[in-house]
Design an enzyme around this catalytic site. Structure first.
Site, mmCIF file in Angstrom:
data_model
loop_
_atom_site.group_PDB
_atom_site.id
_atom_site.type_symbol
_atom_site.label_atom_id
_atom_site.label_comp_id
_atom_site.label_asym_id
_atom_site.label_seq_id
_atom_site.Cartn_x
_atom_site.Cartn_y
_atom_site.Cartn_z
ATOM 1 N N ILE A 156 0.831 -1.206 0.000
ATOM 2 C CA ILE A 156 0.000 0.000 0.000
ATOM 3 C C ILE A 156 0.861 1.250 0.000
ATOM 4 O O ILE A 156 0.621 2.186 -0.769
ATOM 5 C CB ILE A 156 -0.956 -0.016 1.201
ATOM 6 C CG1 ILE A 156 -1.915 -1.201 1.092
ATOM 7 C CG2 ILE A 156 -1.743 1.293 1.283
ATOM 8 C CD1 ILE A 156 -2.724 -1.475 2.346
ATOM 9 N N ASP A 175 10.858 2.965 6.769
ATOM 10 C CA ASP A 175 10.467 1.564 6.873
ATOM 11 C C ASP A 175 11.663 0.781 7.393
ATOM 12 O O ASP A 175 12.651 0.606 6.672
ATOM 13 C CB ASP A 175 10.019 1.004 5.518
ATOM 14 C CG ASP A 175 9.338 -0.355 5.652
ATOM 15 O OD1 ASP A 175 9.770 -1.150 6.512
ATOM 16 O OD2 ASP A 175 8.390 -0.634 4.913
ATOM 17 N N ALA A 232 -4.361 2.480 8.022
ATOM 18 C CA ALA A 232 -3.658 1.204 8.204
ATOM 19 C C ALA A 232 -4.311 0.369 9.289
ATOM 20 O O ALA A 232 -5.102 -0.535 9.003
ATOM 21 C CB ALA A 232 -2.181 1.461 8.512
ATOM 22 N N ASP A 257 -9.280 6.204 9.161
ATOM 23 C CA ASP A 257 -10.218 5.185 8.683
ATOM 24 C C ASP A 257 -10.263 3.999 9.641
ATOM 25 O O ASP A 257 -11.104 3.122 9.487
ATOM 26 C CB ASP A 257 -9.805 4.705 7.274
ATOM 27 C CG ASP A 257 -10.798 3.714 6.694
ATOM 28 O OD1 ASP A 257 -12.016 4.007 6.716
ATOM 29 O OD2 ASP A 257 -10.368 2.635 6.229
ATOM 30 N N GLU A 262 -13.717 -0.257 17.434
ATOM 31 C CA GLU A 262 -14.672 0.016 16.358
ATOM 32 C C GLU A 262 -15.996 -0.663 16.660
ATOM 33 O O GLU A 262 -16.000 -1.821 17.095
ATOM 34 C CB GLU A 262 -14.104 -0.463 15.020
ATOM 35 C CG GLU A 262 -12.808 0.245 14.636
ATOM 36 C CD GLU A 262 -12.218 -0.244 13.319
ATOM 37 O OE1 GLU A 262 -12.791 -1.181 12.706
ATOM 38 O OE2 GLU A 262 -11.189 0.321 12.884
ATOM 39 N N HIS A 279 -13.666 2.406 8.561
ATOM 40 C CA HIS A 279 -12.860 1.253 8.147
ATOM 41 C C HIS A 279 -13.302 0.750 6.770
ATOM 42 O O HIS A 279 -13.629 -0.422 6.580
ATOM 43 C CB HIS A 279 -12.941 0.132 9.178
ATOM 44 C CG HIS A 279 -11.741 -0.766 9.163
ATOM 45 N ND1 HIS A 279 -11.187 -1.292 10.304
ATOM 46 C CD2 HIS A 279 -10.980 -1.231 8.143
ATOM 47 C CE1 HIS A 279 -10.135 -2.042 9.989
ATOM 48 N NE2 HIS A 279 -9.993 -2.022 8.678
ATOM 49 N N ILE A 280 -13.283 1.673 5.801
ATOM 50 C CA ILE A 280 -13.763 1.372 4.440
ATOM 51 C C ILE A 280 -12.622 1.231 3.437
ATOM 52 O O ILE A 280 -12.859 1.177 2.235
ATOM 53 C CB ILE A 280 -14.742 2.457 3.954
ATOM 54 C CG1 ILE A 280 -14.055 3.837 3.936
ATOM 55 C CG2 ILE A 280 -16.000 2.483 4.820
ATOM 56 C CD1 ILE A 280 -14.843 4.901 3.214
ATOM 57 N N GLY A 281 -11.386 1.146 3.934
ATOM 58 C CA GLY A 281 -10.223 1.160 3.049
ATOM 59 C C GLY A 281 -10.297 0.185 1.889
ATOM 60 O O GLY A 281 -9.993 0.528 0.746
#
Length: 311
Positions: A156, A175, A232, A257, A262, A279-281
């Site tokens: 991603i 990273d 993420a 998101d 949740e 949380h619609i990623g």
């Protein structure tokens, strides 16, 4: 009769070839009756109905779950992250764990870009003002003029980098797990990235080591008008510290998101400087279809390898 659980809140069984193959082999599908993220007790209850396989969402799959689910042999995660699965416990119980790392990547990357653009141009606030009879002439900011700091350069993160570069933004990254980098992206230590970036976008897995990766101390390092994006995992951001940073003006804006709990009901709901999505990623039609097909195919192949069904 052997059964398999589909614990995701929604799943298109009818148009999934691998699922139909399993049903034709005499297996029984057990769907999620709650149509939301399951609790530990709820997934235990579903798996205890003779399930040998699981197409998993983001419910907690713990040692306690595996001790209870005596017949479970294959978990196929419908998505990328495996932070909700106790992988050591799964291995100890002889359970194969699979996932679909590439299928949702484009959808999450595009949502991230949308959240960045909406934050920069204050689209949500302007929309609400117009609905109140106002006509704001709000001055936003150009993506092309920003430095985007991407934390996590996996499937991603790399896509987000390319999308931002297409808008002529400068991209920097952190990273700790890779030295591979895209052209024109500079890798740097985390603190340097936090101090340099105008927009910080998270694309790391959640682990005990990354819990509250962005906390009050991290927000203090950031630029005064920085924007934080998290599409993420919940838990990467200290939500209470974020609410305080927005309230005091330390940060200009944020967009989340994902959340630690949740559905989310915390203090960020009161802030007009943040975009909240549910949380619609991965919930783009084309990406979701691919993800479900790959997850079901992974389950089918896993069950074939265990000898529970014939090819």
């Amino acid at each position: 009769m052997n059964a398999f659980v589909i614990s995701t809140s929604s799943f298109n069984i009818d148009n999934n070839p691998a699922i139909q193959h399993l049903l034709q082999k005499g297996m029984r599908a057990i769907p999620n009756p709650y149509r939301r993220k399951l609790t530990e007790d709820e997934i235990i209850g579903l798996l205890n109905d003779g399930a040998v396989g699981l197409i998993a969402g983001i419910e907690p799959l713990t040692e306690r779950v595996f001790q209870s689910a005596k017949k479970l042999k294959v978990i196929s995660r419908c998505g990328t992250g495996l932070d909700s699965v106790d992988l050591t416990a799964a291995k100890n119980h002889g359970i194969t764990v699979l996932n679909t790392p590439e299928a949702p990547a484009q959808a999450v990357a595009e949502l991230t870009l949308g959240l960045i653009l909406a934050s920069l141009r204050q689209i949500g606030q302007i929309d609400q003002s117009i609905r109140k009879g106002e006509w704001p002439r709000t001055q936003g900011r150009l993506l092309a003029a920003q430095t985007i700091g991407i934390i996590g350069m996996g499937y991603i993160g790399r896509r987000v980098a390319r999308l931002c570069q297409a808008f002529e933004a400068t991209v920097i990254a952190h990273d700790p797990y890779t030295n591979q980098i895209l052209a024109d992206v500079t890798l740097m230590p985390l603190e340097q990235l936090l101090a340099t970036a105008d927009i910080i976008s998270l694309h790391m897995p959640y682990t005990p080591d990354t819990h509250h990766l962005l906390d009050a101390q991290a927000f203090a390092i950031m630029k005064p008008e920085a924007i934080v994006i998290n599409a993420a995992r919940g838990g990467l951001v200290d939500e209470n510290a974020l609410a305080q940073a927005l309230k005091t003006g330390k940060l200009a804006a944020a967009a989340l998101d994902v959340f630690e709990q949740e559905p989310y009901q915390g203090p960020l709901i009161e802030s007009n400087q943040i975009i909240l999505t549910s949380h619609i990623g991965s919930l783009a039609r084309e990406s979701r279809q691919r993800m479900e097909i790959e997850a079901a195919e992974n389950l089918l192949q896993g069950l074939i390898k265990t000898g529970l069904i014939n090819d």
